[in-house]
Design a protein around this motif. Structure first.
Motif, PDB file in Angstrom:
ATOM      1  N   TYR A 178      -9.639 -57.079 -29.745  1.00  0.00           N
ATOM      2  CA  TYR A 178      -8.520 -56.579 -30.618  1.00  0.00           C
ATOM      3  C   TYR A 178      -8.066 -55.743 -30.826  1.00  0.00           C
ATOM      4  CZ  TYR A 178     -11.214 -56.201 -34.573  1.00  0.00           C
ATOM      5  OH  TYR A 178     -12.248 -55.710 -35.654  1.00  0.00           O
ATOM      6  N   SER A 179      -6.787 -55.566 -30.536  1.00  0.00           N
ATOM      7  CA  SER A 179      -6.151 -53.950 -30.947  1.00  0.00           C
ATOM      8  C   SER A 179      -4.752 -54.058 -31.385  1.00  0.00           C
ATOM      9  CB  SER A 179      -6.439 -53.912 -29.738  1.00  0.00           C
ATOM     10  OG  SER A 179      -5.099 -52.597 -29.574  1.00  0.00           O
ATOM     11  N   SER A 180      -3.884 -52.689 -31.718  1.00  0.00           N
ATOM     12  CA  SER A 180      -2.639 -53.237 -32.523  1.00  0.00           C
ATOM     13  C   SER A 180      -1.890 -52.818 -31.696  1.00  0.00           C
ATOM     14  CB  SER A 180      -2.313 -52.457 -33.672  1.00  0.00           C
ATOM     15  OG  SER A 180      -3.051 -51.021 -33.863  1.00  0.00           O
ATOM     16  N   PHE A 181      -2.572 -51.506 -29.945  1.00  0.00           N
ATOM     17  CA  PHE A 181      -1.851 -51.956 -29.466  1.00  0.00           C
ATOM     18  C   PHE A 181      -1.695 -53.047 -27.978  1.00  0.00           C
ATOM     19  CE2 PHE A 181      -3.999 -48.517 -31.262  1.00  0.00           C
ATOM     20  CZ  PHE A 181      -2.750 -47.785 -31.168  1.00  0.00           C
ATOM     21  N   SER A 182      -0.600 -53.188 -27.336  1.00  0.00           N
ATOM     22  CA  SER A 182      -0.249 -54.571 -26.810  1.00  0.00           C
ATOM     23  C   SER A 182      -0.109 -53.969 -25.682  1.00  0.00           C
ATOM     24  CB  SER A 182       2.001 -54.470 -27.054  1.00  0.00           C
ATOM     25  OG  SER A 182       2.351 -53.609 -26.953  1.00  0.00           O
ATOM     26  N   ASP A 183      -0.405 -52.589 -25.029  1.00  0.00           N
ATOM     27  CA  ASP A 183      -0.524 -52.723 -23.873  1.00  0.00           C
ATOM     28  C   ASP A 183      -2.455 -52.925 -23.736  1.00  0.00           C
ATOM     29  OD1 ASP A 183       1.512 -51.367 -23.389  1.00  0.00           O
ATOM     30  OD2 ASP A 183       1.368 -49.117 -23.403  1.00  0.00           O
ATOM     31  N   ALA A 184      -2.917 -53.133 -24.789  1.00  0.00           N
ATOM     32  CA  ALA A 184      -4.449 -53.478 -24.105  1.00  0.00           C
ATOM     33  C   ALA A 184      -4.465 -54.674 -24.264  1.00  0.00           C
ATOM     34  CB  ALA A 184      -5.059 -53.071 -25.186  1.00  0.00           C
ATOM     35  N   ASN A 185      -3.600 -55.344 -23.860  1.00  0.00           N
ATOM     36  CA  ASN A 185      -3.842 -56.843 -23.761  1.00  0.00           C
ATOM     37  C   ASN A 185      -3.385 -56.536 -22.585  1.00  0.00           C
ATOM     38  OD1 ASN A 185      -3.334 -59.758 -23.376  1.00  0.00           O
ATOM     39  ND2 ASN A 185      -1.830 -59.712 -23.483  1.00  0.00           N
ATOM     40  N   ASP A 186      -3.048 -55.620 -21.284  1.00  0.00           N
ATOM     41  CA  ASP A 186      -3.081 -56.030 -19.590  1.00  0.00           C
ATOM     42  C   ASP A 186      -3.785 -55.318 -19.268  1.00  0.00           C
ATOM     43  OD1 ASP A 186      -0.482 -56.314 -20.152  1.00  0.00           O
ATOM     44  OD2 ASP A 186       0.416 -54.821 -20.154  1.00  0.00           O
ATOM     45  N   THR A 187      -5.510 -54.388 -20.100  1.00  0.00           N
ATOM     46  CA  THR A 187      -6.293 -54.051 -19.114  1.00  0.00           C
ATOM     47  C   THR A 187      -7.648 -54.844 -20.073  1.00  0.00           C
ATOM     48  OG1 THR A 187      -6.285 -52.139 -21.670  1.00  0.00           O
ATOM     49  CG2 THR A 187      -4.759 -51.959 -19.512  1.00  0.00           C
ATOM     50  N   TYR A 188      -7.398 -55.540 -21.104  1.00  0.00           N
ATOM     51  CA  TYR A 188      -8.842 -55.806 -21.465  1.00  0.00           C
ATOM     52  C   TYR A 188     -10.014 -56.072 -20.089  1.00  0.00           C
ATOM     53  CZ  TYR A 188      -8.053 -60.821 -21.750  1.00  0.00           C
ATOM     54  OH  TYR A 188      -7.364 -62.008 -20.704  1.00  0.00           O
ATOM     55  N   GLN A 189      -8.861 -57.181 -19.610  1.00  0.00           N
ATOM     56  CA  GLN A 189     -10.688 -57.643 -18.386  1.00  0.00           C
ATOM     57  C   GLN A 189     -10.557 -56.201 -17.477  1.00  0.00           C
ATOM     58  OE1 GLN A 189      -7.707 -59.858 -16.936  1.00  0.00           O
ATOM     59  NE2 GLN A 189      -8.347 -62.055 -17.616  1.00  0.00           N
ATOM     60  N   VAL A 190     -10.872 -55.252 -17.558  1.00  0.00           N
ATOM     61  CA  VAL A 190     -10.977 -53.879 -16.560  1.00  0.00           C
ATOM     62  C   VAL A 190     -12.195 -53.871 -17.773  1.00  0.00           C
ATOM     63  CG1 VAL A 190     -10.307 -51.651 -16.544  1.00  0.00           C
ATOM     64  CG2 VAL A 190      -8.746 -53.235 -16.223  1.00  0.00           C
ATOM     65  N   TYR A 191     -12.581 -53.987 -18.347  1.00  0.00           N
ATOM     66  CA  TYR A 191     -14.257 -53.374 -19.726  1.00  0.00           C
ATOM     67  C   TYR A 191     -14.923 -54.563 -19.303  1.00  0.00           C
ATOM     68  CZ  TYR A 191     -10.123 -49.875 -21.030  1.00  0.00           C
ATOM     69  OH  TYR A 191      -9.447 -49.043 -21.117  1.00  0.00           O
ATOM     70  N   GLY A 192     -14.062 -56.353 -18.904  1.00  0.00           N
ATOM     71  CA  GLY A 192     -15.390 -56.651 -19.055  1.00  0.00           C
ATOM     72  C   GLY A 192     -15.035 -58.191 -20.299  1.00  0.00           C
ATOM     73  N   ALA A 193     -13.874 -57.803 -21.042  1.00  0.00           N
ATOM     74  CA  ALA A 193     -14.074 -59.024 -22.204  1.00  0.00           C
ATOM     75  C   ALA A 193     -13.582 -60.111 -21.604  1.00  0.00           C
ATOM     76  CB  ALA A 193     -12.978 -58.048 -23.584  1.00  0.00           C
ATOM     77  N   ASN A 194     -14.154 -61.037 -22.197  1.00  0.00           N
ATOM     78  CA  ASN A 194     -13.728 -62.426 -21.965  1.00  0.00           C
ATOM     79  C   ASN A 194     -11.553 -62.707 -22.832  1.00  0.00           C
ATOM     80  OD1 ASN A 194     -17.095 -62.469 -22.311  1.00  0.00           O
ATOM     81  ND2 ASN A 194     -15.889 -63.749 -20.903  1.00  0.00           N
ATOM     82  N   ASP A 195     -11.676 -62.393 -23.886  1.00  0.00           N
ATOM     83  CA  ASP A 195      -9.764 -62.528 -24.417  1.00  0.00           C
ATOM     84  C   ASP A 195      -9.811 -61.645 -25.139  1.00  0.00           C
ATOM     85  OD1 ASP A 195      -7.987 -63.680 -24.910  1.00  0.00           O
ATOM     86  OD2 ASP A 195      -8.916 -65.339 -25.560  1.00  0.00           O
ATOM     87  N   PHE A 196      -8.084 -60.979 -25.261  1.00  0.00           N
ATOM     88  CA  PHE A 196      -8.148 -60.972 -26.334  1.00  0.00           C
ATOM     89  C   PHE A 196      -6.846 -61.147 -27.321  1.00  0.00           C
ATOM     90  CE2 PHE A 196      -4.427 -57.918 -26.818  1.00  0.00           C
ATOM     91  CZ  PHE A 196      -4.799 -56.747 -27.787  1.00  0.00           C
ATOM     92  N   LEU A 197      -6.917 -60.498 -28.399  1.00  0.00           N
ATOM     93  CA  LEU A 197      -5.982 -60.431 -29.589  1.00  0.00           C
ATOM     94  C   LEU A 197      -4.851 -59.563 -30.099  1.00  0.00           C
ATOM     95  CD1 LEU A 197      -8.058 -62.976 -31.615  1.00  0.00           C
ATOM     96  CD2 LEU A 197      -6.326 -64.056 -30.714  1.00  0.00           C
ATOM     97  N   LEU A 198      -4.522 -59.849 -29.640  1.00  0.00           N
ATOM     98  CA  LEU A 198      -3.119 -58.454 -30.683  1.00  0.00           C
ATOM     99  C   LEU A 198      -2.880 -58.543 -32.244  1.00  0.00           C
ATOM    100  CD1 LEU A 198      -1.010 -55.963 -30.100  1.00  0.00           C
ATOM    101  CD2 LEU A 198       1.061 -58.033 -29.794  1.00  0.00           C
ATOM    102  N   LYS A 199      -3.289 -57.271 -32.977  1.00  0.00           N
ATOM    103  CA  LYS A 199      -3.568 -56.817 -33.948  1.00  0.00           C
ATOM    104  C   LYS A 199      -2.353 -57.260 -34.535  1.00  0.00           C
ATOM    105  CE  LYS A 199      -6.501 -54.192 -35.400  1.00  0.00           C
ATOM    106  NZ  LYS A 199      -7.100 -53.113 -36.410  1.00  0.00           N
ATOM    107  N   PRO A 200      -1.360 -57.907 -35.884  1.00  0.00           N
ATOM    108  CA  PRO A 200      -2.105 -58.676 -36.730  1.00  0.00           C
ATOM    109  C   PRO A 200      -1.895 -60.308 -36.379  1.00  0.00           C
ATOM    110  CG  PRO A 200      -0.455 -58.145 -37.380  1.00  0.00           C
ATOM    111  CD  PRO A 200       0.076 -57.782 -36.281  1.00  0.00           C
ATOM    112  N   PHE A 201      -3.205 -60.760 -36.338  1.00  0.00           N
ATOM    113  CA  PHE A 201      -3.273 -62.271 -35.934  1.00  0.00           C
ATOM    114  C   PHE A 201      -4.218 -62.814 -36.640  1.00  0.00           C
ATOM    115  CE2 PHE A 201      -7.432 -59.590 -34.279  1.00  0.00           C
ATOM    116  CZ  PHE A 201      -7.780 -60.337 -35.283  1.00  0.00           C
ATOM    117  N   THR A 202      -3.404 -63.745 -37.266  1.00  0.00           N
ATOM    118  CA  THR A 202      -4.008 -65.129 -38.513  1.00  0.00           C
ATOM    119  C   THR A 202      -5.519 -65.774 -37.831  1.00  0.00           C
ATOM    120  OG1 THR A 202      -2.888 -67.264 -37.030  1.00  0.00           O
ATOM    121  CG2 THR A 202      -1.620 -65.783 -37.893  1.00  0.00           C
TER     122      THR A 202
END
Length: 66
Positions: A26-50
């Motif tokens: 998870y991150s507050s940077f929306s750009d991270a949503n485009d790159t999280y799979q590069v690191y092998g993560a299974n999903d991504f949440l943009l902060k703030p999230f409920t």
């Protein structure tokens, strides 16, 4: 040195004994949503999230239980 979640994710996914651990970055940077799979993560949440969004993301990573 200081490691962030991306570094830890790469280490866990690169190790045969921990590669199947499900990781949600998870991150507050929306750009991270485009790159999280590069690191092998299974999903991504943009902060703030409920809490509902967090629970939904976790449930999607759980094995299917009949």
């Amino acid at each position: 040195g200081h490691e962030d979640g991306r570094d830890v994710c790469i280490q866990l996914k690169g190790n045969p004994s921990t590669k199947d651990i499900r990781i949600i970055l998870y991150s507050s940077f929306s750009d991270a949503n485009d790159t999280y799979q590069v690191y092998g993560a299974n999903d991504f949440l943009l902060k703030p999230f409920t809490s509902a969004q967090l629970l939904q993301a976790i449930e999607q990573q759980l094995p299917f239980a009949p």
